[in-house]
Design a protein around this motif. Structure first.
Motif, PDB file in Angstrom:
ATOM      1  N   PHE A 375      -5.579  22.939   4.486  1.00 48.71           N
ATOM      2  CA  PHE A 375      -5.141  21.839   3.617  1.00 48.71           C
ATOM      3  C   PHE A 375      -4.410  20.853   4.795  1.00 48.71           C
ATOM      4  CE2 PHE A 375      -2.253  18.981   1.671  1.00 48.71           C
ATOM      5  CZ  PHE A 375      -3.225  18.113   0.857  1.00 48.71           C
ATOM      6  N   ILE A 376      -3.343  21.492   5.683  1.00 50.41           N
ATOM      7  CA  ILE A 376      -2.490  20.949   6.377  1.00 50.41           C
ATOM      8  C   ILE A 376      -3.230  20.633   7.574  1.00 50.41           C
ATOM      9  CG2 ILE A 376      -0.368  21.406   7.969  1.00 50.41           C
ATOM     10  CD1 ILE A 376       0.742  23.130   5.783  1.00 50.41           C
ATOM     11  N   ALA A 377      -4.044  21.464   8.180  1.00 53.68           N
ATOM     12  CA  ALA A 377      -5.027  21.434   9.441  1.00 53.68           C
ATOM     13  C   ALA A 377      -5.943  19.920   9.147  1.00 53.68           C
ATOM     14  CB  ALA A 377      -5.726  22.492   9.854  1.00 53.68           C
ATOM     15  N   GLN A 378      -6.392  19.898   8.057  1.00 53.00           N
ATOM     16  CA  GLN A 378      -7.467  18.948   7.608  1.00 53.00           C
ATOM     17  C   GLN A 378      -6.510  17.697   7.522  1.00 53.00           C
ATOM     18  OE1 GLN A 378     -10.808  19.370   7.525  1.00 53.00           O
ATOM     19  NE2 GLN A 378     -11.075  17.134   7.589  1.00 53.00           N
ATOM     20  N   TRP A 379      -5.527  17.869   6.885  1.00 52.56           N
ATOM     21  CA  TRP A 379      -4.621  16.441   6.848  1.00 52.56           C
ATOM     22  C   TRP A 379      -4.154  15.927   8.230  1.00 52.56           C
ATOM     23  CZ3 TRP A 379       0.540  15.591   8.192  1.00 52.56           C
ATOM     24  CH2 TRP A 379       1.025  14.289   7.750  1.00 52.56           C
ATOM     25  N   LEU A 380      -3.787  16.689   9.236  1.00 51.43           N
ATOM     26  CA  LEU A 380      -3.627  16.518  10.444  1.00 51.43           C
ATOM     27  C   LEU A 380      -4.663  15.921  11.147  1.00 51.43           C
ATOM     28  CD1 LEU A 380      -1.379  19.589  11.538  1.00 51.43           C
ATOM     29  CD2 LEU A 380      -0.378  17.485  11.207  1.00 51.43           C
ATOM     30  N   ASP A 381      -5.728  16.534  10.854  1.00 45.61           N
ATOM     31  CA  ASP A 381      -6.907  16.038  11.617  1.00 45.61           C
ATOM     32  C   ASP A 381      -7.185  14.638  11.291  1.00 45.61           C
ATOM     33  OD1 ASP A 381      -9.961  15.446  11.880  1.00 45.61           O
ATOM     34  OD2 ASP A 381      -9.874  17.556  12.835  1.00 45.61           O
ATOM     35  N   ASN A 382      -7.130  14.302   9.804  1.00 43.97           N
ATOM     36  CA  ASN A 382      -7.643  13.157   9.114  1.00 43.97           C
ATOM     37  C   ASN A 382      -6.467  11.950   9.704  1.00 43.97           C
ATOM     38  OD1 ASN A 382      -9.478  14.480   7.862  1.00 43.97           O
ATOM     39  ND2 ASN A 382      -8.762  14.259   5.959  1.00 43.97           N
ATOM     40  N   SER A 383      -5.318  12.349   9.732  1.00 44.41           N
ATOM     41  CA  SER A 383      -4.217  11.546   9.977  1.00 44.41           C
ATOM     42  C   SER A 383      -4.252  11.179  11.212  1.00 44.41           C
ATOM     43  CB  SER A 383      -2.816  11.967   9.566  1.00 44.41           C
ATOM     44  OG  SER A 383      -2.816  12.378   8.282  1.00 44.41           O
ATOM     45  N   SER A 384      -4.585  11.866  12.349  1.00 43.23           N
ATOM     46  CA  SER A 384      -4.647  11.492  13.660  1.00 43.23           C
ATOM     47  C   SER A 384      -6.043  10.871  14.102  1.00 43.23           C
ATOM     48  CB  SER A 384      -4.407  12.612  14.632  1.00 43.23           C
ATOM     49  OG  SER A 384      -5.389  13.794  14.353  1.00 43.23           O
ATOM     50  N   GLY A 385      -6.717  10.409  13.193  1.00 44.15           N
ATOM     51  CA  GLY A 385      -8.114   9.865  13.566  1.00 44.15           C
ATOM     52  C   GLY A 385      -9.150  10.839  14.006  1.00 44.15           C
ATOM     53  N   GLY A 386      -8.965  12.082  13.458  1.00 43.97           N
ATOM     54  CA  GLY A 386     -10.129  13.102  13.825  1.00 43.97           C
ATOM     55  C   GLY A 386      -9.585  14.045  15.235  1.00 43.97           C
ATOM     56  N   SER A 387      -8.675  13.995  15.564  1.00 41.50           N
ATOM     57  CA  SER A 387      -8.012  14.578  16.786  1.00 41.50           C
ATOM     58  C   SER A 387      -7.525  16.033  16.441  1.00 41.50           C
ATOM     59  CB  SER A 387      -6.836  13.926  17.431  1.00 41.50           C
ATOM     60  OG  SER A 387      -6.298  14.797  18.422  1.00 41.50           O
ATOM     61  N   TRP A 388      -8.089  17.216  17.168  1.00 40.00           N
ATOM     62  CA  TRP A 388      -7.827  18.473  16.909  1.00 40.00           C
ATOM     63  C   TRP A 388      -6.144  18.949  17.517  1.00 40.00           C
ATOM     64  CZ3 TRP A 388      -6.814  21.051  21.724  1.00 40.00           C
ATOM     65  CH2 TRP A 388      -7.145  20.763  22.763  1.00 40.00           C
ATOM     66  N   VAL A 389      -5.910  18.033  18.319  1.00 41.19           N
ATOM     67  CA  VAL A 389      -4.497  18.422  19.199  1.00 41.19           C
ATOM     68  C   VAL A 389      -3.521  18.588  18.136  1.00 41.19           C
ATOM     69  CG1 VAL A 389      -2.918  17.461  20.811  1.00 41.19           C
ATOM     70  CG2 VAL A 389      -5.229  17.150  21.227  1.00 41.19           C
ATOM     71  N   PRO A 390      -3.089  18.054  17.293  1.00 37.55           N
ATOM     72  CA  PRO A 390      -1.996  18.276  16.564  1.00 37.55           C
ATOM     73  C   PRO A 390      -2.130  19.602  15.619  1.00 37.55           C
ATOM     74  CG  PRO A 390      -2.570  16.026  15.760  1.00 37.55           C
ATOM     75  CD  PRO A 390      -3.666  16.517  17.012  1.00 37.55           C
ATOM     76  N   VAL A 391      -3.424  20.117  15.294  1.00 39.49           N
ATOM     77  CA  VAL A 391      -3.610  21.256  14.721  1.00 39.49           C
ATOM     78  C   VAL A 391      -3.220  22.194  15.691  1.00 39.49           C
ATOM     79  CG1 VAL A 391      -5.372  22.685  13.777  1.00 39.49           C
ATOM     80  CG2 VAL A 391      -5.595  20.400  13.473  1.00 39.49           C
ATOM     81  N   ALA A 392      -3.546  22.328  17.203  1.00 41.93           N
ATOM     82  CA  ALA A 392      -3.203  23.299  18.087  1.00 41.93           C
ATOM     83  C   ALA A 392      -1.569  23.283  18.253  1.00 41.93           C
ATOM     84  CB  ALA A 392      -3.675  22.517  19.504  1.00 41.93           C
ATOM     85  N   VAL A 393      -1.035  22.236  18.091  1.00 41.93           N
ATOM     86  CA  VAL A 393       0.411  22.232  18.229  1.00 41.93           C
ATOM     87  C   VAL A 393       0.945  23.032  16.987  1.00 41.93           C
ATOM     88  CG1 VAL A 393       2.710  20.606  17.831  1.00 41.93           C
ATOM     89  CG2 VAL A 393       0.563  20.072  19.377  1.00 41.93           C
ATOM     90  N   TYR A 394       0.399  22.702  15.586  1.00 44.34           N
ATOM     91  CA  TYR A 394       0.918  23.448  14.480  1.00 44.34           C
ATOM     92  C   TYR A 394       0.584  25.025  14.692  1.00 44.34           C
ATOM     93  CZ  TYR A 394       0.438  24.910   9.481  1.00 44.34           C
ATOM     94  OH  TYR A 394       0.509  25.743   8.447  1.00 44.34           O
ATOM     95  N   PHE A 395      -0.523  25.517  15.394  1.00 41.50           N
ATOM     96  CA  PHE A 395      -0.691  26.710  15.440  1.00 41.50           C
ATOM     97  C   PHE A 395       0.375  27.402  16.478  1.00 41.50           C
ATOM     98  CE2 PHE A 395      -2.915  30.194  17.809  1.00 41.50           C
ATOM     99  CZ  PHE A 395      -3.607  30.808  16.943  1.00 41.50           C
ATOM    100  N   LEU A 396       0.668  26.728  17.547  1.00 44.85           N
ATOM    101  CA  LEU A 396       1.566  27.073  18.694  1.00 44.85           C
ATOM    102  C   LEU A 396       3.187  27.144  17.767  1.00 44.85           C
ATOM    103  CD1 LEU A 396       1.736  27.165  21.756  1.00 44.85           C
ATOM    104  CD2 LEU A 396       2.659  24.760  21.566  1.00 44.85           C
ATOM    105  N   VAL A 397       3.566  26.064  17.191  1.00 49.50           N
ATOM    106  CA  VAL A 397       4.803  26.368  16.331  1.00 49.50           C
ATOM    107  C   VAL A 397       4.947  27.605  15.471  1.00 49.50           C
ATOM    108  CG1 VAL A 397       6.251  25.458  14.650  1.00 49.50           C
ATOM    109  CG2 VAL A 397       5.109  23.728  16.600  1.00 49.50           C
ATOM    110  N   MET A 398       3.691  27.952  14.728  1.00 47.07           N
ATOM    111  CA  MET A 398       3.842  29.143  14.021  1.00 47.07           C
ATOM    112  C   MET A 398       3.608  30.379  14.716  1.00 47.07           C
ATOM    113  SD  MET A 398       1.046  28.381  10.717  1.00 47.07           S
ATOM    114  CE  MET A 398      -0.614  28.166  11.852  1.00 47.07           C
ATOM    115  N   ALA A 399       3.283  30.425  15.893  1.00 43.54           N
ATOM    116  CA  ALA A 399       3.096  31.413  16.809  1.00 43.54           C
ATOM    117  C   ALA A 399       4.595  31.636  17.355  1.00 43.54           C
ATOM    118  CB  ALA A 399       2.236  31.371  18.031  1.00 43.54           C
ATOM    119  N   ALA A 400       5.276  30.607  17.617  1.00 38.39           N
ATOM    120  CA  ALA A 400       6.663  30.831  18.498  1.00 38.39           C
ATOM    121  C   ALA A 400       7.746  31.352  17.268  1.00 38.39           C
ATOM    122  CB  ALA A 400       7.011  29.078  18.603  1.00 38.39           C
ATOM    123  N   VAL A 401       7.491  30.628  15.868  1.00 40.04           N
ATOM    124  CA  VAL A 401       8.238  31.321  14.910  1.00 40.04           C
ATOM    125  C   VAL A 401       8.282  32.814  14.809  1.00 40.04           C
ATOM    126  CG1 VAL A 401       8.578  31.607  12.315  1.00 40.04           C
ATOM    127  CG2 VAL A 401       8.519  29.237  13.533  1.00 40.04           C
TER     128      VAL A 401
END
Length: 429
Positions: A375-401
């Motif tokens: 849901f979050i990934a799809q929302w980030l995708d929709n909110s950014s005009g269809g960009s996958w970059v915010p999803v990659a950042v989200y993935f990166l943050v979870m990995a760092a935690v």
């Protein structure tokens, strides 16, 4: 070990077919009047909102496992999952009963989530506590291998149903077949689990541990009173190994179908590749952990998530089948290495009298974030005009935690002491 592998495989087959159906079918069956992107978002919302109940399942089954026995918790969780999955396969569509179909879907998803909440912790803990010396990581990886096997069965089923000759019937009725097959598989798993013996550590724990367990009528109360920081740290450690797989499978599947133009068959086949790689990579990673150390391999796997976050989605974005396979494999390489050992690692952070409650609750708190991840990934995708970059950042943050939580935990492993005590008791006997 067969009971933990097969039982978990059946549970994750059930859960896997729901994930694929939510990506490919449910937007049309249960949300037909919405725009495609909003329909996918609503379909993932049933996955996410019902997922809040996963910690409830961890508490319920953790209590049963810590007070009554690991075996009974394993049997009950699989029974509930089987019944709920069968129910989804028999649901009427929105066209037949309107909004009631969505209500029923959500209700059955709640029961599925409660069952999943008790499954992983119980199966992983049982495997680890039954392990012989020097093979704890390998035994602890069996439920994770089961996850891959379950995902392989589910993706294989949808790959078959999305073949050219079957595809036109998918939305009409054939999507129900995988859910109905789950009933027969569930019965096999339940019978197998009824035949296993109780965990030796649970049966022959040190006398002071037994007395403490008797005094604590509710293990979750003792856990949250004495070890709440450990629960949060263990949850953070497991975060990307659960939520990251949702990005690798669910988000990429949904984006591949709605934006990149991949066929359902191509996406299901890529999902099968991920499943096969899990089955191969998980035991290899666990074997390496038994040789070089569980903590070291966990750190390698978590750090690798940081490396692959952007490349895996960039490869998928090329729009080629080769890029799709390469991107999903790259993400799954990191996921499998860490996932193979994270359960074995954090199981040792809890005392035997509250171990199933602690392991299950920690994992399922991370699981809440995970179920919201599509849901979050799809929302980030929709909110950014269809960009996958915010999803990659989200993935990166979870990995760092996750990496930080493992690096910061420096206390001794408690299961080592339990295994030594059990061996000592058996020697006296």
């Amino acid at each position: 070990m067969g009971a933990t592998l097969l039982g978990t495989a059946i549970e994750w087959y059930d859960f896997g077919i729901y994930i694929f159906a939510a990506s490919l079918v449910f937007p049309q069956v249960f949300f037909p009047n919405m725009e495609p992107g909003l329909g996918i978002l609503s379909s993932f919302a049933t996955l996410a909102i019902a997922g809040i109940t996963r910690p409830l399942g961890a508490i319920i089954f953790g209590h049963i496992g810590d007070r009554v026995g690991r075996k009974r918790a394993l049997v009950l969780s699989l029974s509930i999952m089987t019944i709920a999955t069968l129910g989804i396969g028999l649901l009427p569509s929105y066209a037949q009963v309107g909004g009631l179909a969505v209500v029923l879907l959500f209700t059955l998803r709640v029961f599925q989530s409660v069952a999943v909440g008790g499954e992983w912790g119980g199966a992983t803990l049982y495997a680890v506590e039954c392990a012989p010396p020097g093979l704890r990581a390998l035994y602890g990886s069996f439920p994770q291998i089961g996850n891959g096997l379950g995902l392989l069965l589910s993706t294989g089923m949808f790959t078959l149903l999305t073949r050219e000759e079957w595809a036109p019937l998918l939305v009409e009725w054939t999507w129900r077949i995988p859910f109905l097959v789950a009933g027969a598989l569930g019965i096999v798993g339940i019978i197998l689990r009824l035949r296993i013996e109780e965990s030796p550590i649970f049966q022959e724990s040190l006398q002071e541990e037994r007395e403490a367990a008797k005094e604590s009528r509710i293990p979750i109360v003792e856990l949250l009173r004495d070890s709440w920081r450990t629960v949060l740290q263990a949850s953070g450690a497991a975060l990307v190994t659960i939520a990251g797989l949702y990005v690798i499978v669910s988000y990429i599947t949904a984006r591949g179908a709605s934006v990149l133009g991949f066929s359902d068959h191509q996406l299901s086949a890529a999902g099968m590749m991920v499943s096969v790689s899990i089955i191969i990579l998980v035991p290899l990673s666990a074997w390496a952990a038994d040789v070089w150390g569980v903590r070291r391999v966990a750190i390698v796997g978590l750090a690798l998530h940081l490396v692959v976050a952007f490349p895996m989605l960039w490869l998928v974005e090329t729009g080629t089948v080769g890029g799709l396979w390469a991107g999903m494999f790259l993400g799954n390489l990191a996921s499998s290495i860490a996932y193979a050992v994270i359960g074995t690692l954090i199981a040792g952070w809890f005392a035997v009298r509250t171990r199933q409650s602690g392991l299950s609750l920690a994992y399922q708190l991370a699981g809440v974030v995970a179920t919201f991840t599509p849901f979050i990934a799809q929302w980030l995708d929709n909110s950014s005009g269809g960009s996958w970059v915010p999803v990659a950042v989200y993935f990166l943050v979870m990995a760092a935690v996750s990496l930080a939580c493992v690096l910061l935990y420096r206390r001794p492993d408690l299961i080592d002491a339990d295994l030594e005590a059990t061996d000592s008791l058996e020697g006296v006997s």
